[in-house]
Design an enzyme around this catalytic site. Structure first.
Site, PDB file in Angstrom:
ATOM      1  N   LYS A  54       0.823  -1.326   0.056  1.00  0.00           N
ATOM      2  CA  LYS A  54       0.202   0.264   0.422  1.00  0.00           C
ATOM      3  C   LYS A  54       1.092   0.884  -0.415  1.00  0.00           C
ATOM      4  CE  LYS A  54      -4.436  -1.320   0.615  1.00  0.00           C
ATOM      5  NZ  LYS A  54      -5.276  -0.892  -0.102  1.00  0.00           N
ATOM      6  N   SER A  79      -8.607  -0.104   6.640  1.00  0.00           N
ATOM      7  CA  SER A  79      -9.457  -1.121   7.878  1.00  0.00           C
ATOM      8  C   SER A  79      -7.455  -1.263   8.549  1.00  0.00           C
ATOM      9  CB  SER A  79      -9.522  -2.592   7.446  1.00  0.00           C
ATOM     10  OG  SER A  79      -9.301  -3.269   6.559  1.00  0.00           O
ATOM     11  N   GLU A 205      -9.882 -13.599  -3.086  1.00  0.00           N
ATOM     12  CA  GLU A 205     -10.409 -13.401  -2.381  1.00  0.00           C
ATOM     13  C   GLU A 205     -10.831 -14.774  -1.111  1.00  0.00           C
ATOM     14  OE1 GLU A 205     -13.560 -10.457  -4.014  1.00  0.00           O
ATOM     15  OE2 GLU A 205     -13.857 -12.273  -4.489  1.00  0.00           O
ATOM     16  N   GLY A 209     -15.959 -13.292   1.492  1.00  0.00           N
ATOM     17  CA  GLY A 209     -16.145 -12.154   1.048  1.00  0.00           C
ATOM     18  C   GLY A 209     -15.625 -11.904  -0.668  1.00  0.00           C
ATOM     19  N   ASP A 211     -17.068 -10.595  -2.947  1.00  0.00           N
ATOM     20  CA  ASP A 211     -17.796  -9.559  -4.164  1.00  0.00           C
ATOM     21  C   ASP A 211     -17.098  -9.393  -5.276  1.00  0.00           C
ATOM     22  OD1 ASP A 211     -16.103  -6.542  -4.081  1.00  0.00           O
ATOM     23  OD2 ASP A 211     -15.422  -8.127  -1.973  1.00  0.00           O
ATOM     24  N   SER A 305       0.612  -9.812  -0.495  1.00  0.00           N
ATOM     25  CA  SER A 305       0.961  -8.040  -0.489  1.00  0.00           C
ATOM     26  C   SER A 305       0.798  -7.166   1.103  1.00  0.00           C
ATOM     27  CB  SER A 305      -1.253  -7.916  -0.724  1.00  0.00           C
ATOM     28  OG  SER A 305      -1.666  -8.660   0.651  1.00  0.00           O
TER      29      SER A 305
END
Length: 320
Positions: A54, A79, A205, A209, A211, A305
């Site tokens: 990130k 989060s 995923e 979750g 989606d 990650s």
């Protein structure tokens, strides 16, 4: 009509961040290669500054602020890992930072965000809307809102991880990347399409979750309730408009794994490769193991990650 970012944006981001972000190592495991009958390359973003990929997107986005934006400050919601990334990048660039974080965010991530100088505003992820909270703060206080993933500069920065991986390994047959809101996966898609166009790219995923998987199947963005999973970095409820457009165009498929499979991968990485990787960071490896029969004879990339995990909880997970 929104103009989507391109690989040129990823290449430009790489130049902006090169003196600030780590060029993380690419590691291999003979044990895993033998078990899978494949050649597997791990891009270790758990060893990135603040412990996750990130930082790449956060620094790229904030480095493009005007003098007025820098003075007014930045606000975001996250989060944990994007929160820390924005806080650190803002500290390096001398920009005031406010971060909206769920009250149940990992304590280590909240502490790190504050440690980098970020002002933390708490909310309930199950009853409150973080987008609305962040937007209201930006409007009232004149700050610039930088979301965790649905932002061209953010995802271009995230794509630099895959750019570095492919520059080191050369073309790959398959690449697995964690999927939350889609910043990493969409940025990875831009880099992969340019540097290894024959590579099949998979987003991964948690089962609770999915989606993104539902969205890809439906051909539209699907919104879900806040998922409950140990992969706290993948508890998003929907993909972004920009990220979904790129994913829909460039990703081979979106796969899911269970929390138990993530725990197994955390154990393998810790004991065999001496790497501390958080549950979300293990999504790619878990999917590769789950679909091992498809990997034989292939050159495979996996993006780890992040590694921001509470040490006490990490030990408990390994002992479970």
């Amino acid at each position: 009509m929104t103009i989507l970012p391109t690989y040129d944006d990823v290449a430009a981001a790489a130049i902006r961040i090169q003196r600030h972000a780590h060029r993380t190592p690419v590691l291999t495991s003979r044990t895993l290669d033998t078990a899978l009958g494949a050649r597997v390359f791990f891009k270790c973003e758990n060893l990135q500054r603040m412990g996750a990929f990130k930082f790449r997107g956060a620094f790229n986005a904030l480095s493009r602020f005007s003098a007025q934006q820098r003075k007014a400050g930045v606000v975001t919601f996250s989060s944990g890992n994007h929160a820390q990334a924005i806080a650190l990048a803002a500290w390096l660039l001398e920009i005031p930072a406010t971060v909206v974080m769920p009250h149940d965010a990992p304590a280590a991530k909240v502490a790190a965000t504050r440690g980098y100088g970020g002002r933390v505003v708490s909310y309930d992820r199950y009853t409150e809307d973080r987008d609305q909270i962040g937007g209201n703060l930006a409007e009232r206080q004149g700050m610039t809102l930088i979301p965790p993933y649905d932002h061209a500069d953010v995802l271009a920065g995230q794509g630099t991880a895959a750019k570095e991986l492919l520059e080191e390994t050369g073309p790959l047959d398959m690449l697995f990347a964690p999927l939350s809101g889609g910043g990493l996966l969409s940025g990875t898609a831009l880099a992969t399409h340019a540097l290894s166009p024959g590579c099949l790219l998979y987003g991964v995923e948690p089962e609770a979750g999915n989606d993104g998987q539902q969205s890809l199947r439906a051909g539209r963005i699907v919104h879900i309730d806040a998922p409950r999973t140990i992969a706290d970095g993948a508890r998003t409820q929907r993909l972004g408009n920009i990220t979904f457009a790129i994913i829909q165009r460039s990703v081979a498929d979106i796969l899911t794994v269970s929390d138990d499979e993530l725990l197994e991968c955390m154990g393998f990485l810790a004991t065999r490769m001496k790497l501390v990787v958080e549950p979300t960071g293990c999504l790619g490896l878990a999917a590769a193991l789950k679909h091992a029969h498809q990997l034989q004879g292939k050159r495979v990339g996996i993006i780890l990650s992040g590694g921001n995990v509470d040490t006490r909880r990490f030990t408990q997970w390994l002992d479970s």
